[in-house]
Design an enzyme around this catalytic site. Structure first.
Site, short mmCIF file in Angstrom:
data_model
loop_
_atom_site.label_atom_id
_atom_site.label_comp_id
_atom_site.label_asym_id
_atom_site.label_seq_id
_atom_site.Cartn_x
_atom_site.Cartn_y
_atom_site.Cartn_z
N GLU A 195 0.84 -1.19 0.00
CA GLU A 195 0.00 0.00 0.00
C GLU A 195 0.88 1.24 0.00
O GLU A 195 1.94 1.26 0.63
CB GLU A 195 -0.92 0.00 1.23
N GLU B 278 -10.15 6.43 2.00
CA GLU B 278 -10.59 5.68 3.16
C GLU B 278 -10.54 6.59 4.37
O GLU B 278 -9.65 7.44 4.50
CB GLU B 278 -9.67 4.47 3.38
#
Length: 395
Positions: free
Chosen positions: A201, A309
């Site tokens: 990520e 997010e």
């Protein structure tokens, strides 16, 4: 005072003193553990640079960085450049902004060193448990049973075989309501399921519980066991090998996009070159994840996601007012909403191609949403996303 009275008095004093003694013992033990961890995390620096944002950037000899404390990376041969950089089949231009990190104002690390954000005592003390420092406090991603406090507005690529991704994203400084929440824009490359979930990520986040402030920062993350024992943010544990003396993972970005004003776009590329997953920001090689850290990701990713997010702690029983991206819904479009553009994936021939079979994941479009942009433009495949959280439709 009689013997009985004297004994009772001693017992009372003992009751009063005892908790204090145990408290001091606990405090001393924790202090020792924190100091021990700091010594392990912060490697010897040739020089240290004090940044205007309060960070201290250590210029650590590249061969001395924490990454090589990982048992799988003993006697590791440091890679300074990849063998192959993916090429695009697209004729679209991919403009991006030359961005600087806040510490650059005070200097740059010398050659053959890497710029590492020094971990401070207070950074560790903000962690719930010392042994969990640098890990996600509420782990998981939506597709793999993440906590209900996570909310998303993301695009998913259909399952396949992927060897990287490239995109431009406009960066913002989202407002985060309480310290245990965060807001981020990132890409996920993943493979495996259950406890064998592997992820790589990278992106941009505001995470007060980790950094102690509300600045926007570059971050990387990895896990080889669904966020259990392996992996961490940035260089807070052994694993990610940094090669840059200019770009610091965990470092603050000085310039961000302005609503209805200038847009700061950053180009991000992650790709697999042999036994290494490389990260490049704009044209700077930041570092790599050795494929030996992983099981299934060593053979490539099966899924790729891009998007925003947040964590919603529902403080006071209400939905959080933490921004995702610019804090404005996707429908507002360019210069107002957040975007990912010129999104590409890397195939097995190291060629960049526009993604196929892309579909959205939205947890609650009254709070945050996502909207695919117009195709056939210089933006290639693109989408807008984000939102304000708490509003009339998102109580």
């Amino acid at each position: 005072m009689g013997m009985v009275g004297f004994t009772v008095a001693l017992m009372v004093i003992g009751v009063i003193i005892s908790p204090c003694v145990h408290g001091n013992e606990f405090s001393d033990h924790k202090e020792i553990e924190v100091e021990r961890l700091l010594k392990r995390l912060n490697k010897h620096a040739l020089i240290s640079i004090k940044s205007e944002d309060g960070d201290i950037i250590d210029c650590v000899p590249i061969h001395s960085q924490l990454a090589f404390d990982h048992p799988l990376l003993k006697n590791h041969n440091i890679q300074m450049r990849p063998n192959i950089i993916p090429e695009s089949t697209s004729t679209y231009t991919k403009n991006y902004t030359n961005v600087t990190q806040a510490w650059h104002k005070s200097g740059i690390c010398p050659e053959n060193t890497v710029s590492i954000r020094k971990i401070k005592k207070e950074d560790i003390l903000r962690s719930n448990f010392i042994e969990n420092f640098g890990k996600k406090m509420t782990p998981g991603i939506l597709l793999y049973g993440s906590s209900s406090v996570h909310e998303y507005a993301a695009m998913n690529c259909k399952k396949g075989k992927y060897f990287g991704t490239k995109f431009a994203v406009n960066i913002w400084k989202p407002k985060v309501q309480v310290p245990n929440e965060f807001s981020l824009a990132q890409t996920w490359l993943s493979s495996g399921v259950g406890t064998n979930l592997n992820t790589i990520e990278a992106g941009f986040q505001v995470l007060p519980s980790l950094y102690g402030d509300n600045n926007l920062r570059l971050f990387v993350y990895w896990t080889a066991d669904n966020y259990q024992k392996t992996g961490c943010y940035n260089t807070n544990c052994p694993g990610f090998v940094q090669t840059s003396n200019r770009i610091t993972v965990g470092g603050t970005f000085k310039s961000v996009s302005k609503y209805d004003g200038i847009q700061i776009a950053v180009l991000v590329m992650i790709w697999k070159d042999g036994d290494y997953w490389w990260l490049q920001i704009n044209k700077e090689l930041v570092g790599y994840w050795p494929a030996k850290l992983f099981s299934s990701l060593g053979k490539g990713a099966t899924e790729v996601l891009w998007g925003g997010e947040i964590v919603n702690e529902k403080t006071g029983g209400k939905h959080t007012s933490t921004d995702m991206g610019s804090g404005h819904f996707a429908d507002e479009g360019h210069r107002k909403a957040s975007y990912f553009r010129n999104i590409m994936t890397v195939d097995k021939t190291n060629t960049l191609r526009e993604p196929q079979g892309v579909y959205p994941t939205i947890t609650n479009d009254n709070c945050y949403n996502i909207k695919e942009g117009r195709n056939g433009t210089s933006w290639g495949f693109n989408f807008f996303y984000g939102g304000p959280g708490l509003n009339a439709k998102c109580p």
